[in-house]
Write an enzyme that holds these catalytic residues in place. Structure first.
Site, mmCIF file in Angstrom:
data_model
loop_
_atom_site.group_PDB
_atom_site.id
_atom_site.type_symbol
_atom_site.label_atom_id
_atom_site.label_comp_id
_atom_site.label_asym_id
_atom_site.label_seq_id
_atom_site.Cartn_x
_atom_site.Cartn_y
_atom_site.Cartn_z
ATOM 1 N N HIS A 106 0.822 -1.207 0.000
ATOM 2 C CA HIS A 106 0.000 0.000 0.000
ATOM 3 C C HIS A 106 0.858 1.259 0.000
ATOM 4 O O HIS A 106 2.058 1.203 0.246
ATOM 5 C CB HIS A 106 -0.972 -0.004 1.188
ATOM 6 C CG HIS A 106 -0.319 -0.203 2.536
ATOM 7 N ND1 HIS A 106 0.148 -1.430 2.965
ATOM 8 C CD2 HIS A 106 -0.048 0.653 3.532
ATOM 9 C CE1 HIS A 106 0.663 -1.306 4.170
ATOM 10 N NE2 HIS A 106 0.571 -0.050 4.544
ATOM 11 N N ARG A 120 -4.558 15.294 5.874
ATOM 12 C CA ARG A 120 -5.111 13.972 6.163
ATOM 13 C C ARG A 120 -4.363 13.433 7.370
ATOM 14 O O ARG A 120 -3.142 13.594 7.447
ATOM 15 C CB ARG A 120 -4.900 13.055 4.961
ATOM 16 C CG ARG A 120 -5.313 11.599 5.178
ATOM 17 C CD ARG A 120 -5.218 10.813 3.862
ATOM 18 N NE ARG A 120 -5.778 9.484 4.022
ATOM 19 C CZ ARG A 120 -5.095 8.431 4.462
ATOM 20 N NH1 ARG A 120 -3.818 8.537 4.754
ATOM 21 N NH2 ARG A 120 -5.684 7.249 4.598
#
Ligand SMILES: O=C(O)CCC(=O)C(=O)O
Ligand SMILES: [Fe+2]
Length: 363
Positions: free
Chosen positions: A296, A306
């Site tokens: 990932h 974020r």
């Protein structure tokens, strides 16, 4: 003691200050050359059915409120085999607690750089503020800053907020305890659903054989998001990772089945209140490659900060792991893909080989 053992494992890879200290993100309004990644992450059109870098993978969303745990376990096994990832809803961690941990994470990263540097991670340490530890393996810097907690966060939190650190510690401790319990339960359920004998499950997942690390991440608002990398592609060195993504997109996984069979990246769009669970290298090894270790990365997709909070559920450094299927742990007659390896040795191999680490233990 465990942090000492891990520092020993990291000791061979002592970092230099510039590999630990993040950019002072508040101080720049253009992307520095040191942070430019090419090709632009997520914009590899050939790998993307939608052609716009926004492909979303249909990663399963599993409801854990069902009293029939075995049914959820079966779905988890399927998700671990196909994606190596699922999102869990109704997981028992109250939404207020998720909101509190997110608020404390934002509070931490909003501090002035000079204050965050007071809590800087030491060159071969685990705890504290800094770039992702694997940042040292890349020429370019990632667009993130992190704070790692193993055990109590108090020593480092005191340096961040000398007069006001208790609130942070209480939230972090509570979240870490709850997610640790959830991770242990999930690992047990997944292994049981994959027909692993009970004594093997107890041996590798008992409280004395496992530990956790909590990783707070911030990806500040970026002036040039398509040329920056939030977090470079990697797999986690864990059994399982439980990630709270907040509400902002950015996590992508790689799937061999995407991109017309050539492989490609797709988003794991955060579902409200969900915890994203991914298989790490060490569960992949003990499952004899049945479960997929999810590669990932994080891309910068939204024009705002974020944050994410990852709980790594890992065996202790001295644990020796090998595929359970070959040690009498079910799946008799299966060809054993990996040799036995201690967690400490595996960490060392990972820093040497990184994405090729598994080939170093392949039989
Ligand atoms: O921020 C995310 O979504 C992922 C973070 C991550 O992969 C990690 O901390 O290992
Ligand atoms: Fe990760």
């Amino acid at each position: 003691m465990i942090t000492t053992a891990l520092s020993e494992a990291f000791g061979q890879y002592t970092l230099k200050p510039h590999q630990i200290i993040p950019l002072d993100f508040h101080s720049v309004d253009t992307l520095p050359e040191t942070h430019v990644w090419l090709p632009p992450p997520g914009f590899e059109v050939e790998n993307n059915d939608a052609g716009d870098g926004q492909l979303v993978f249909p990663v399963p969303v599993i409801d854990f409120s069902d009293p029939d745990e075995a049914a959820a376990g079966k779905l988890m096994v399927e998700a671990c085999e196909t994606w190596g990832v699922f999102q869990l809803v109704n997981h028992g961690i109250p939404l207020e607690i998720l909101a509190a941990v997110e608020a404390q994470t934002k509070r931490l990263f909003a501090l002035p750089a000079s204050r965050k540097l007071e809590a800087l991670r030491s060159p071969n340490g685990v705890n504290g503020y800094g770039q992702a530890r694997f940042a040292s393996l890349f020429d370019k810097n990632m667009w993130n800053e992190g704070f790692t907690v193993m055990g109590s966060p108090a020593d480092h939190a005191r340096k961040l907020w000398p007069d006001d650190f208790q609130g942070f510690c209480d939230v972090i401790d509570d979240y870490q305890n709850r997610t640790r319990e959830l991770a242990a339960r999930l690992l047990g359920l997944i292994l049981r659903s994959a027909n692993t004998p009970e004594q093997e499950i107890r041996r590798i997942s008992s409280p004395s054989a496992t530990m956790t690390t909590l990783q707070l991440n911030s990806y500040p608002r970026c002036p040039d998001p398509t040329r920056a990398m939030g977090m470079a592609p990697h797999t986690d060195t864990s059994f399982l990772t439980l990630l709270y993504q907040g509400g902002v997109k950015g996590l992508q996984i790689f799937s061999d089945r995407a991109g017309g069979g050539g492989g490609g990246w797709g988003m794991v769009d955060p579902v409200d209140g969900a915890i994203t669970v991914n298989v790490g290298d060490l569960l992949h090894v003990v499952s004899n490659a049945r479960f997929h270790t999810a590669r990932h990365r994080v891309v910068l997709r939204e024009a705002r900060q974020r944050v994410s909070v990852g709980l790594f559920f890992v065996p202790t450094p001295d644990c020796v792991l090998s595929p359970l299927a070959c040690g009498g742990g079910g799946g008799e007659g299966e060809v054993c893909r990996y040799r036995a390896v201690s967690v400490k040795e595996y960490i060392g191999l990972k820093y040497k080989g990184f994405e090729t680490v598994l080939s170093a233990i392949t039989k």
